[in-house]
Write a protein that holds these residues in place. Structure first.
Motif, PDB file in Angstrom:
ATOM      1  N   GLY A  90      -3.298 -14.860  32.335  1.00  0.00           N
ATOM      2  CA  GLY A  90      -4.485 -15.580  31.919  1.00  0.00           C
ATOM      3  C   GLY A  90      -5.666 -14.658  31.748  1.00  0.00           C
ATOM      4  N   TYR A  91      -6.855 -15.238  31.767  1.00  0.00           N
ATOM      5  CA  TYR A  91      -8.093 -14.481  31.652  1.00  0.00           C
ATOM      6  C   TYR A  91      -8.604 -14.100  33.045  1.00  0.00           C
ATOM      7  N   SER A  92      -9.492 -13.140  33.084  1.00  0.00           N
ATOM      8  CA  SER A  92     -10.141 -12.804  34.346  1.00  0.00           C
ATOM      9  C   SER A  92     -10.968 -13.997  34.823  1.00  0.00           C
ATOM     10  N   SER A  93     -11.230 -14.051  36.126  1.00  0.00           N
ATOM     11  CA  SER A  93     -12.035 -15.153  36.661  1.00  0.00           C
ATOM     12  C   SER A  93     -13.448 -15.129  36.088  1.00  0.00           C
ATOM     13  N   VAL A  94     -13.967 -13.937  35.788  1.00  0.00           N
ATOM     14  CA  VAL A  94     -15.314 -13.823  35.210  1.00  0.00           C
ATOM     15  C   VAL A  94     -15.365 -14.511  33.844  1.00  0.00           C
ATOM     16  N   LEU A  95     -14.364 -14.255  33.018  1.00  0.00           N
ATOM     17  CA  LEU A  95     -14.310 -14.901  31.715  1.00  0.00           C
ATOM     18  C   LEU A  95     -13.997 -16.388  31.852  1.00  0.00           C
ATOM     19  N   LYS A  96     -13.053 -16.708  32.722  1.00  0.00           N
ATOM     20  CA  LYS A  96     -12.629 -18.113  32.844  1.00  0.00           C
ATOM     21  C   LYS A  96     -13.776 -19.010  33.299  1.00  0.00           C
ATOM     22  N   GLN A  97     -14.691 -18.468  34.104  1.00  0.00           N
ATOM     23  CA  GLN A  97     -15.831 -19.262  34.546  1.00  0.00           C
ATOM     24  C   GLN A  97     -16.649 -19.755  33.357  1.00  0.00           C
ATOM     25  N   THR A 246       0.178 -27.949  59.547  1.00  0.00           N
ATOM     26  CA  THR A 246      -0.446 -27.873  58.229  1.00  0.00           C
ATOM     27  C   THR A 246      -1.934 -27.543  58.332  1.00  0.00           C
ATOM     28  N   GLU A 247      -2.443 -26.912  57.295  1.00  0.00           N
ATOM     29  CA  GLU A 247      -3.856 -26.570  57.199  1.00  0.00           C
ATOM     30  C   GLU A 247      -4.285 -26.738  55.753  1.00  0.00           C
ATOM     31  N   THR A 248      -5.523 -27.170  55.539  1.00  0.00           N
ATOM     32  CA  THR A 248      -6.066 -27.344  54.187  1.00  0.00           C
ATOM     33  C   THR A 248      -7.331 -26.517  54.024  1.00  0.00           C
ATOM     34  N   ILE A 249      -7.417 -25.791  52.903  1.00  0.00           N
ATOM     35  CA  ILE A 249      -8.609 -25.017  52.553  1.00  0.00           C
ATOM     36  C   ILE A 249      -9.040 -25.419  51.148  1.00  0.00           C
ATOM     37  N   TYR A 250     -10.359 -25.653  50.991  1.00  0.00           N
ATOM     38  CA  TYR A 250     -10.928 -26.021  49.700  1.00  0.00           C
ATOM     39  C   TYR A 250     -11.522 -24.760  49.068  1.00  0.00           C
ATOM     40  N   ILE A 251     -10.917 -24.327  47.981  1.00  0.00           N
ATOM     41  CA  ILE A 251     -11.251 -23.029  47.404  1.00  0.00           C
ATOM     42  C   ILE A 251     -12.715 -22.946  46.983  1.00  0.00           C
ATOM     43  N   HIS A 252     -13.255 -23.999  46.376  1.00  0.00           N
ATOM     44  CA  HIS A 252     -14.614 -23.927  45.836  1.00  0.00           C
ATOM     45  C   HIS A 252     -15.671 -23.758  46.922  1.00  0.00           C
ATOM     46  N   THR A 253     -15.409 -24.233  48.118  1.00  0.00           N
ATOM     47  CA  THR A 253     -16.372 -24.059  49.206  1.00  0.00           C
ATOM     48  C   THR A 253     -16.066 -22.828  50.042  1.00  0.00           C
ATOM     49  N   THR A 254     -15.057 -22.089  49.662  1.00  0.00           N
ATOM     50  CA  THR A 254     -14.625 -20.908  50.411  1.00  0.00           C
ATOM     51  C   THR A 254     -14.942 -19.612  49.705  1.00  0.00           C
ATOM     52  N   ILE A 255     -14.807 -19.608  48.377  1.00  0.00           N
ATOM     53  CA  ILE A 255     -14.764 -18.354  47.635  1.00  0.00           C
ATOM     54  C   ILE A 255     -16.093 -17.605  47.632  1.00  0.00           C
ATOM     55  N   GLU A 291     -10.245 -16.699  40.669  1.00  0.00           N
ATOM     56  CA  GLU A 291     -10.850 -15.690  41.536  1.00  0.00           C
ATOM     57  C   GLU A 291     -10.137 -15.623  42.888  1.00  0.00           C
ATOM     58  N   ALA A 292      -9.762 -16.772  43.433  1.00  0.00           N
ATOM     59  CA  ALA A 292      -9.035 -16.788  44.707  1.00  0.00           C
ATOM     60  C   ALA A 292      -7.678 -16.100  44.570  1.00  0.00           C
ATOM     61  N   LEU A 293      -6.999 -16.333  43.462  1.00  0.00           N
ATOM     62  CA  LEU A 293      -5.703 -15.667  43.251  1.00  0.00           C
ATOM     63  C   LEU A 293      -5.886 -14.158  43.100  1.00  0.00           C
ATOM     64  N   GLU A 294      -6.943 -13.737  42.415  1.00  0.00           N
ATOM     65  CA  GLU A 294      -7.233 -12.305  42.316  1.00  0.00           C
ATOM     66  C   GLU A 294      -7.448 -11.706  43.707  1.00  0.00           C
ATOM     67  N   LEU A 295      -8.174 -12.418  44.548  1.00  0.00           N
ATOM     68  CA  LEU A 295      -8.453 -11.955  45.910  1.00  0.00           C
ATOM     69  C   LEU A 295      -7.172 -11.834  46.722  1.00  0.00           C
ATOM     70  N   ILE A 296      -6.326 -12.856  46.644  1.00  0.00           N
ATOM     71  CA  ILE A 296      -5.071 -12.850  47.403  1.00  0.00           C
ATOM     72  C   ILE A 296      -4.145 -11.741  46.908  1.00  0.00           C
ATOM     73  N   ALA A 297      -4.061 -11.575  45.588  1.00  0.00           N
ATOM     74  CA  ALA A 297      -3.180 -10.546  45.028  1.00  0.00           C
ATOM     75  C   ALA A 297      -3.619  -9.156  45.471  1.00  0.00           C
ATOM     76  N   ALA A 298      -4.937  -8.877  45.440  1.00  0.00           N
ATOM     77  CA  ALA A 298      -5.438  -7.569  45.864  1.00  0.00           C
ATOM     78  C   ALA A 298      -5.162  -7.343  47.348  1.00  0.00           C
ATOM     79  N   HIS A 299      -5.338  -8.372  48.143  1.00  0.00           N
ATOM     80  CA  HIS A 299      -5.077  -8.273  49.583  1.00  0.00           C
ATOM     81  C   HIS A 299      -3.609  -7.968  49.855  1.00  0.00           C
ATOM     82  N   ARG A 300      -2.725  -8.626  49.147  1.00  0.00           N
ATOM     83  CA  ARG A 300      -1.286  -8.427  49.387  1.00  0.00           C
ATOM     84  C   ARG A 300      -0.814  -7.063  48.870  1.00  0.00           C
ATOM     85  N   GLN A 301      -1.509  -6.548  47.880  1.00  0.00           N
ATOM     86  CA  GLN A 301      -1.162  -5.209  47.410  1.00  0.00           C
ATOM     87  C   GLN A 301      -1.550  -4.163  48.443  1.00  0.00           C
TER      88      GLN A 301
END
Length: 434
Positions: A90-97, A246-255, A291-301
């Motif tokens: 897809g597009y970068s989070s900056v563009l997708k916004q 189980t745990e729930t996280i809301y991405i928009h209030t987290t990122i 943006e959250a997926l970008e963050l997770i991917a960088a962390h896992r790398q």
């Protein structure tokens, strides 16, 4: 020709700089005029998903920031050009916004294109569309997902000609110049890129150990009151009933919080099973979810984990056909492959916003019986370490409301909502028309 460029790259991206330099030379040669928006330098908030740009301020985003300036420029352009690293196809989070805000330039009312529901035009003129993406290393599957995304966007934004170009960062300057020049020729001559079929990532066939910890990531800006939360909550209530924590996280209030981002990464590391539930935004994921997926991917790398972690996804869209979600789910599947998750399947719901509207599924009775059945089947499979069964995915994708009835009710709904703000006669207005 007037060109508007949306640059979604980071300031340190050397490939982006090379592409921009190439384009500058091309404008001078061709006599085209270009207006560049470097999106990291613009103020663009996340789309709130409130659709106020359709019924409260028709044709104008409720958020008064640079998105309005850019949307107006796009209406006047002959060509809109995206520049972006290819991000999981897809597009970068900056563009997708910014892409998420472009719905202000189309109408809420429905039309049919090749047998699918899409939105009508708001303006008479729409620009041609070129997207240039680049990869650090060749990835044919991600490139196919990217090309298909460009094609899908071209339908929804009524582009006459659309061209998708993919570069590799390893290519030298003469090659990049030749490719970019060729794509501009294609736009000039009206040669659209051929449609492609994005790859489908097959869920794992062999079961793993039953999960002990499951994490629900809700990707809607409406958080607890969203359809995404309603679908995810029901599923995770069934998993909790099987003794899974189980745990729930809301991405928009987290990122936007550094502390919460770290908590998100820790929760991902701790989970055996992760479910991403999100609404479809312009054929893909909402900008903050990307943006959250970008963050997770960088962390896992940086900190790869041992052991198996499974990823699933639940997507819902405002079109009656569930197939509109396929492109976004392909992006999530590419993210899973690139980030070391085991893919455990997806569920896709059409017409979710009109049917569920963020309410608990059990309160909606028989209208959501099929949805609950699909989620029950999913919970039974996931709790025993299996992937989402095909039967559950097929059940979820079945239309709950016939297409004609859904679009008719949708049109009435937009008018009723607009009436609250005295805008029922302004739904088709064109604020950015010359």
């Amino acid at each position: 020709m007037k060109v508007v460029i949306l640059d979604g790259s980071s300031p340190a991206d050397t490939t982006a700089e090379l592409v921009r330099n190439t384009l500058t030379a091309e404008w001078e040669t061709r006599g085209w005029s270009a207006e560049l928006f470097t999106l990291t330098e613009n103020t663009i908030g996340a789309c709130a998903g409130d659709f106020f740009c359709w019924f409260r301020f028709p044709g104008t985003c409720n958020v008064n920031d640079d998105n309005r300036l850019i949307a107006a420029a796009m209406v006047e352009a002959d060509l809109v050009l995206y520049l972006t690293p290819v991000t999981f196809g897809g597009y970068s989070s900056v563009l997708k916004q910014m892409v998420d805000h472009q719905i202000q330039n189309i109408s809420p009312f429905f039309t049919r294109v090749d047998g699918e529901s899409h939105h009508q035009k708001r303006y008479e003129h729409y620009a041609d569309f070129l997207a240039i993406g680049w990869q650090e290393e060749p990835d044919t599957e991600a490139a196919a997902v990217f090309r298909n995304l460009v094609h899908r966007n071209s339908i929804n934004f009524h582009a006459g000609t659309h061209v998708a170009g993919v570069l590799d960062a390893t290519q030298d300057e003469p090659v990049i110049h030749r490719l970019v020049s060729g794509w501009l020729d294609d736009v000039r001559d009206g040669r659209s890129s051929l449609p492609v079929t994005h790859p489908r990532i097959t869920p794992a066939a062999e079961p793993t150990a039953p999960p002990k910890n499951a994490l629900l990531l809700v990707g809607s800006p409406k958080t607890r009151k969203s359809t995404s939360a309603s679908l995810g909550d029901y599923l995770y209530e069934q998993l909790a009933g099987q003794g899974i924590t189980t745990e729930t996280i809301y991405i928009h209030t987290t990122i936007r919080s550094a502390k919460r981002r770290q908590a998100l990464l820790a929760a991902v590391d701790n989970a055996d099973l992760i479910t991403l539930a999100f609404p479809l935004y312009v054929d893909a994921l909402p900008g903050p979810v990307t943006e959250a997926l970008e963050l997770i991917a960088a962390h896992r790398q940086e900190q790869p984990l041992a052991g198996s972690q499974r990823l699933t996804a639940i997507a819902n869209c405002g079109f009656p056909e569930a197939e509109h979600n396929d492109q976004a789910l392909a992006i999530v599947g590419t993210f899973a492959r690139r980030s070391g998750f085991e893919w455990a399947g997806v569920l896709a719901l059409g017409g979710g916003q009109g049917l569920v509207q963020g309410r608990p599924l059990v309160e909606l009775g028989g209208r959501t019986a099929g949805i609950r059945q699909a989620l029950d089947l999913t919970a039974a499979a996931l709790s025993t370490g299996h992937s989402i069964p095909a039967e559950a995915a097929e059940q979820m994708a079945r239309p709950v409301i016939p297409h004609r009835l859904y679009t008719t009710m949708g049109s009435i709904g937009w008018r009723l909502q607009a009436r609250q703000y005295g805008m029922q006669k302004q739904l088709r207005r064109r604020p950015y028309a010359a």
